[in-house]
Motif scaffolding. Structure first.
Motif, PDB file in Angstrom:
ATOM      1  N   UNK A  23      -3.226   4.161  -6.058  1.00 31.84           N
ATOM      2  CA  UNK A  23      -2.769   3.043  -6.877  1.00 31.84           C
ATOM      3  C   UNK A  23      -3.966   2.261  -7.386  1.00 31.84           C
ATOM      4  N   UNK A  24      -3.929   1.942  -8.673  1.00 29.26           N
ATOM      5  CA  UNK A  24      -5.008   1.169  -9.271  1.00 29.26           C
ATOM      6  C   UNK A  24      -4.452   0.037 -10.106  1.00 29.26           C
ATOM      7  N   UNK A  66       6.303  18.088   6.849  1.00 28.97           N
ATOM      8  CA  UNK A  66       5.480  17.237   5.986  1.00 28.97           C
ATOM      9  C   UNK A  66       4.876  16.106   6.817  1.00 28.97           C
ATOM     10  N   UNK A  67       3.657  15.744   6.457  1.00 29.59           N
ATOM     11  CA  UNK A  67       2.993  14.628   7.122  1.00 29.59           C
ATOM     12  C   UNK A  67       2.421  13.692   6.066  1.00 29.59           C
ATOM     13  N   UNK A  68       2.828  12.446   6.139  1.00 37.37           N
ATOM     14  CA  UNK A  68       2.294  11.431   5.229  1.00 37.37           C
ATOM     15  C   UNK A  68       1.222  10.633   5.953  1.00 37.37           C
ATOM     16  N   UNK A  69       0.197  10.285   5.219  1.00 36.35           N
ATOM     17  CA  UNK A  69      -0.866   9.463   5.793  1.00 36.35           C
ATOM     18  C   UNK A  69      -1.480   8.640   4.676  1.00 36.35           C
ATOM     19  N   UNK A  70      -2.164   7.608   5.068  1.00 37.38           N
ATOM     20  CA  UNK A  70      -2.782   6.788   4.047  1.00 37.38           C
ATOM     21  C   UNK A  70      -3.009   5.386   4.527  1.00 37.38           C
ATOM     22  N   UNK A  71      -3.263   4.538   3.595  1.00 39.55           N
ATOM     23  CA  UNK A  71      -3.619   3.165   3.932  1.00 39.55           C
ATOM     24  C   UNK A  71      -3.256   2.284   2.759  1.00 39.55           C
ATOM     25  N   UNK A  72      -2.284   1.404   2.954  1.00 40.33           N
ATOM     26  CA  UNK A  72      -1.913   0.523   1.845  1.00 40.33           C
ATOM     27  C   UNK A  72      -3.056  -0.407   1.471  1.00 40.33           C
ATOM     28  N   UNK A  73      -3.942  -0.700   2.408  1.00 42.99           N
ATOM     29  CA  UNK A  73      -5.099  -1.537   2.081  1.00 42.99           C
ATOM     30  C   UNK A  73      -6.062  -0.800   1.158  1.00 42.99           C
ATOM     31  N   UNK A  74      -6.047   0.522   1.226  1.00 39.10           N
ATOM     32  CA  UNK A  74      -6.888   1.340   0.357  1.00 39.10           C
ATOM     33  C   UNK A  74      -6.095   1.928  -0.797  1.00 39.10           C
ATOM     34  N   UNK A  76      -3.771   4.164  -1.016  1.00 37.49           N
ATOM     35  CA  UNK A  76      -3.630   5.614  -1.068  1.00 37.49           C
ATOM     36  C   UNK A  76      -2.493   6.089  -0.178  1.00 37.49           C
ATOM     37  N   UNK A  77      -1.874   7.175  -0.612  1.00 38.27           N
ATOM     38  CA  UNK A  77      -0.858   7.828   0.194  1.00 38.27           C
ATOM     39  C   UNK A  77      -1.000   9.328  -0.011  1.00 38.27           C
TER      40      UNK A  77
END
Length: 120
Positions: A23-24, A66-74, A76-77
């Motif tokens: 997200x940008x 399926x595996x989701x990973x990421x960081x809303x602070x960054x 990304x998902x």
């Protein structure tokens, strides 16, 4: 807010693909990021969602595969898709519920979609 999704493609049954969403734009806070999919002739359905605390929920149809990973602070998902089945064929969309400025209401945003085709 712009969502850039990538990573779709053609894979055989049992194979793997990795989708990425970034997200940008003007983002004060992301509340939730999610992956949805829409197969031909079917309604769009939720695949996996991650909230601001990192809690992830999966659709029953993809649990264990399926595996989701990421960081809303960054902003990304990632969606790692293993043991793909024919039924996983769909356009996958990234979604984010976010706030652009402090005090603004939250809004939903959608990426452009990335096609995943699983062949036999």
């Amino acid at each position: 807010v712009q969502l850039q999704a990538s990573g779709g493609g053609l894979v055989q049954t049992g194979g793997s693909l990795r989708l990425s969403c970034v997200a940008g734009g003007t983002i004060f806070r992301i509340n939730v990021m999610a992956w949805y999919r829409q197969a031909p002739g079917k309604q769009r359905e939720l695949v996996a969602t991650m909230n601001w605390a990192g809690r992830i929920v999966y659709a029953d149809s993809v649990k264990g595969r399926f595996t989701a990973s990421g960081d809303t602070a960054k902003n990304t998902l990632i969606l790692q898709m293993n043991s793909l089945k024919l039924d996983d064929t769909a356009v996958y969309y990234c979604n984010a519920n976010s706030v652009s400025h402090r005090g603004d209401p939250s809004r939903d945003y959608w990426g452009q979609g990335t096609l995943v085709t699983v062949s036999s």
